[in-house]
Write a protein that holds these residues in place. Structure first.
Motif, mmCIF file in Angstrom:
data_model
loop_
_atom_site.group_PDB
_atom_site.id
_atom_site.type_symbol
_atom_site.label_atom_id
_atom_site.label_comp_id
_atom_site.label_asym_id
_atom_site.label_seq_id
_atom_site.Cartn_x
_atom_site.Cartn_y
_atom_site.Cartn_z
ATOM 1 N N PHE A 1 0.878 -1.169 0.000
ATOM 2 C CA PHE A 1 0.000 0.000 0.000
ATOM 3 C C PHE A 1 0.910 1.211 0.000
ATOM 4 C CE2 PHE A 1 -2.603 -3.166 2.391
ATOM 5 C CZ PHE A 1 -3.664 -3.258 1.495
ATOM 6 N N ALA B 1 2.464 -4.526 3.161
ATOM 7 C CA ALA B 1 1.615 -5.163 4.167
ATOM 8 C C ALA B 1 1.821 -6.664 4.183
ATOM 9 C CB ALA B 1 0.158 -4.825 3.912
ATOM 10 N N ALA C 1 0.228 -6.919 11.347
ATOM 11 C CA ALA C 1 1.241 -7.808 10.784
ATOM 12 C C ALA C 1 0.940 -8.140 9.322
ATOM 13 C CB ALA C 1 1.307 -9.102 11.602
ATOM 14 N N THR D 1 -4.882 -10.014 7.882
ATOM 15 C CA THR D 1 -6.124 -9.790 7.126
ATOM 16 C C THR D 1 -5.819 -9.526 5.657
ATOM 17 O OG1 THR D 1 -7.287 -8.960 9.070
ATOM 18 C CG2 THR D 1 -8.170 -8.302 6.931
ATOM 19 N N THR D 2 -4.772 -8.756 5.412
ATOM 20 C CA THR D 2 -4.385 -8.490 4.029
ATOM 21 C C THR D 2 -4.041 -9.796 3.311
ATOM 22 O OG1 THR D 2 -3.505 -6.353 4.738
ATOM 23 C CG2 THR D 2 -2.813 -7.149 2.582
ATOM 24 N N GLU E 1 -10.259 -14.043 12.656
ATOM 25 C CA GLU E 1 -10.582 -13.818 14.070
ATOM 26 C C GLU E 1 -12.015 -14.226 14.428
ATOM 27 O OE1 GLU E 1 -9.075 -10.396 15.943
ATOM 28 O OE2 GLU E 1 -7.493 -10.069 14.468
HETATM 29 N N1 LIG Z 1 -6.636 -0.931 2.183
HETATM 30 C C1 LIG Z 1 -5.523 -0.544 2.823
HETATM 31 N N2 LIG Z 1 -4.904 0.609 2.462
HETATM 32 C C2 LIG Z 1 -3.779 1.006 3.092
HETATM 33 N N3 LIG Z 1 -3.187 0.318 4.077
HETATM 34 C C3 LIG Z 1 -3.761 -0.832 4.480
HETATM 35 C C4 LIG Z 1 -4.946 -1.322 3.876
HETATM 36 N N4 LIG Z 1 -5.301 -2.492 4.476
HETATM 37 C C5 LIG Z 1 -4.367 -2.714 5.412
HETATM 38 N N5 LIG Z 1 -3.429 -1.734 5.415
HETATM 39 C C6 LIG Z 1 -2.241 -1.674 6.283
HETATM 40 O O1 LIG Z 1 -1.551 -2.881 6.108
HETATM 41 C C7 LIG Z 1 -1.028 -3.329 7.345
HETATM 42 C C8 LIG Z 1 -1.518 -4.716 7.624
HETATM 43 O O2 LIG Z 1 -2.906 -4.647 7.946
HETATM 44 P P1 LIG Z 1 -3.765 -5.932 8.259
HETATM 45 O O3 LIG Z 1 -5.161 -5.476 8.448
HETATM 46 O O4 LIG Z 1 -3.522 -6.949 7.232
HETATM 47 O O5 LIG Z 1 -3.180 -6.408 9.648
HETATM 48 P P2 LIG Z 1 -3.661 -7.566 10.620
HETATM 49 O O6 LIG Z 1 -2.498 -8.452 10.830
HETATM 50 O O7 LIG Z 1 -4.911 -8.164 10.134
HETATM 51 O O8 LIG Z 1 -3.935 -6.737 11.950
HETATM 52 P P3 LIG Z 1 -5.046 -6.982 13.095
HETATM 53 O O9 LIG Z 1 -4.492 -8.047 13.969
HETATM 54 O O10 LIG Z 1 -5.115 -5.680 13.795
HETATM 55 O O11 LIG Z 1 -6.312 -7.354 12.424
HETATM 56 C C9 LIG Z 1 -1.445 -2.313 8.395
HETATM 57 O O12 LIG Z 1 -0.375 -1.409 8.592
HETATM 58 C C10 LIG Z 1 -2.592 -1.610 7.753
HETATM 59 O O13 LIG Z 1 -2.706 -0.271 8.192
#
Ligand SMILES: Nc1ncnc2c1ncn2[C@@H]1O[C@H](COP(=O)(O)OP(=O)(O)OP(=O)(O)O)[C@@H](O)[C@H]1O
Ligand SMILES: [Mg+2]
Lengths: 319, 255
Positions: free
Chosen positions: B16, B21, B43, B46-47, B175
């Motif tokens: 991003f 990510a 981490a 979700t991405t 989750e």
């Molecule tokens: N659509 C997006 N645009 C810009 N940045 C994003 C987007 N989606 C996620 N990010 C960034 O990518 C990184 C990973 O996010 P992600 O949601 O995948 O984390 P996660 O491991 O699921 O976290 P959590 O445990 O809080 O759910 C984060 O820094 C987030 O801010």
């Protein structure tokens, strides 16, 4: 569950019967007024499929209404009545194809952008007609006569009489309601209602939502076209206003006033607007103001529209 | 590892802007196992799921589902290949009944829903699939209740049921235990364990006790990278993981 459903069927049958009796008991003035209500009722129902079921708040729906009205005019012979059996389906097809073509782009957008894009397409259609001398320009054009039902050159049914034309419009309304009711209860109908609530979730379940939105847009356009054809022949006259944003906005007001996502609410909304227009315009020349106040008030006090009155009254009684 | 992987990612990367990510993640997910993906907030878990489900396109890298490249395919196409997805934020149709939620899932298995005239509830096979899904997620007693009157835990069950109604072979769970009380979480964990034998499950979860007690394989993600993959026992004693994640961040279960 079951008895309520049968109750609804009975209410529908009673309403249909009462409407069918209007020409027998009422003056021609009321027959013409009721024709207008039913034509706009079909138009509003077609918009309800988009707004209330698919979640597509179109502000350009009159483009398809007007397109079919103009198609009816173009297809009508210069100095003889047109054959309904040919020109009605053809006009509806024109509206549906126009909706398919413009919808292909419009339903790619959502929310505010969708409103803007449909408004823009509507205004394009308006000016295309308005600026075309062939279509009568800003003055519009007269139709020679109401259509007839003809088989092999012989007319077997003639709609010149307002009473007969009214019955044709009523039959079209009943048919449209029946078809649209079946559509919203079909698998397709469930998909568009799911899209209205949460399109992303529908995609994750495996639905290619774009196709369903486009199909809904085209079906809505087709029924708007049916209404437009009937409107053209009621007035025996077409003009660019039929495609304008005011006409689209009016249909939206009817849907909201009647009750979104119900189909029959759209017809009630049409009745309310047409009758109030008539009533207020006899009271005062500032009737637009009165109608506007009425709409504002009803949106505040009747958030679920006319169809929500029963639930609203029940709550008021128990309070 | 035994068996052919159902999903295999290769150098899967999503940026991003300046932020990476998901960073060159190469993993294999095998049928019949619960493969947990853990890691601190942000981490990239979700991405990563979004890249598998088609909600996001990868910047580079590949995702293969049974050998077939699916990276960049639309969400609905991937769903139709049997990939079910649940979301971190509960995602059901609140105004529909539980049955209708599941019926929408089951109906997605029809070759097409461009069917305009026969009533939707006259499709006996779809109805049966929906009832089965309702009972699988243990909500048969709530059949005709609207989803928005359910408790949080029940809503998450319903989301699982709606997904199961599509008969997926792969479950991507983001989750599923978040925000649940102990009893609700216990029920959900039971459900997930019961599904493991005939599904490929990717489980993203912050509840460490749950992860270490249910997962067959754990991948630790930190800063978009898949730091380490192994059995729960191996992950628990990995010094790299301890340093990067377990020790520093949230409460790790006592070894
Ligand atoms: N659509 C997006 N645009 C810009 N940045 C994003 C987007 N989606 C996620 N990010 C960034 O990518 C990184 C990973 O996010 P992600 O949601 O995948 O984390 P996660 O491991 O699921 O976290 P959590 O445990 O809080 O759910 C984060 O820094 C987030 O801010
Ligand atoms: Mg997350």
């Amino acid at each position: 569950m079951k008895p309520r459903l049968d109750g609804r069927r009975a209410a529908l049958a009673a309403a249909l019967l009462a409407l069918a009796l209007v020409p027998a008991v009422a003056d021609e003035f009321y027959v013409v007024l009721f024709t207008k209500i039913l034509v706009l009722g079909i138009f509003a129902m077609s918009l309800d499929l988009l707004v209330g079921y698919t979640g597509l708040p179109s502000l350009g729906h009159a483009a398809y209404f007007g397109a079919a009205a103009y198609a009816a005019m173009v297809l009508a012979p210069e100095s003889a009545p047109a054959n309904l059996l040919l020109t009605l389906p053809a006009s509806v097809l024109v509206a549906a194809l126009l909706a398919l073509a413009t919808g292909a782009l419009a339903v790619r957008t959502a929310g505010m952008y969708f409103i803007m894009v449909t408004l823009a397409f509507g205004q394009m259609a308006y000016f295309a007609v308005h600026d075309s001398p062939y279509l009568g320009g800003s003055d519009g054009k007269l139709l020679f006569a109401r259509p007839v039902v003809a088989f092999g050159g012989a007319a077997i049914l003639d709609f010149a009489e307002p009473q007969v034309y009214y019955l044709l419009v009523l039959a079209c309304l009943a048919g449209s309601y029946g078809i649209l009711r079946a559509v919203v209860q079909s698998p397709f109908g469930r998909v568009i209602q799911g899209i209205r609530v949460n399109e992303a979730r529908m995609q994750a379940l495996g639905y290619a939502t774009y196709r369903y939105k486009l199909a809904s847009f085209a079906i809505g356009g087709a029924f708007a076209g049916l209404a437009g054809y009937l409107a053209a022949y009621q007035a025996e006259y077409v003009n660019p206003k039929l495609l304008g944003w005011q006409e689209s906005g009016l249909a939206l007001v009817m849907v909201i006033l009647g009750g979104v996502g119900t189909l029959h609410g759209a017809v009630l909304g049409s009745a309310a607007i047409v009758l109030l227009q008539e009533f207020f315009s006899e009271l005062t020349s500032h009737w637009m103001l009165l109608l506007g106040l009425f709409i504002v008030g009803s949106v505040i006090w009747l958030p679920h529209g006319i169809v929500g009155i029963r639930a609203w009254a029940r709550r008021a009684r128990t309070r | 590892m035994t068996g052919e992987p159902v999903i295999r990612t290769d150098g899967l990367t999503r940026r991003f802007g300046a932020l990476t990510a998901v960073d060159a993640v190469s993993l294999e997910f095998t049928a019949g196992r619960i493969h947990a993906v853990i890691g601190p907030n942000g981490a990239g878990k979700t991405t990563f799921l979004n890249l598998l489900s088609g909600n996001l396109r990868p910047t580079t890298g590949s995702v293969r589902l049974r050998g077939r490249e699916i990276a960049g395919a639309p969400v609905h196409a991937i769903a139709r290949l049997g990939v079910g997805r649940s979301y971190q934020r509960t995602n059901v149709f609140p105004e529909f009944t539980c049955f209708e939620n599941c019926r929408l899932g089951a109906q997605a298995r029809l070759s097409s829903s461009m069917r305009f005239f026969k009533p939707a509830d006259a499709y006996a096979g779809v109805n049966a699939d929906a009832e089965r899904a309702l009972s699988l997620c243990r909500l048969s007693h709530r059949r005709d209740d609207a989803a928005d009157v359910l408790s949080h835990g029940e809503r998450r069950q319903l989301e699982l049921g709606m997904m199961l109604a599509t008969s997926p072979s792969v479950l991507l769970l983001d989750e599923p235990l978040a925000g649940m009380g102990a009893a609700e979480a216990g029920l959900m964990l039971d459900l997930i364990k019961g599904l493991a034998s005939d599904h490929t499950i990717v489980l993203v979860e912050h509840d460490m006790d749950a992860v270490f007690s249910t997962a067959d394989v754990i991948t630790v993600m930190v800063g978009g990278r898949a730091l380490e993959t192994g059995t729960p026992a191996a992950i628990q004693v990995s010094p790299a993981v301890r340093e990067a994640y377990l020790g520093a961040a949230k409460g790790a279960p006592a070894p």
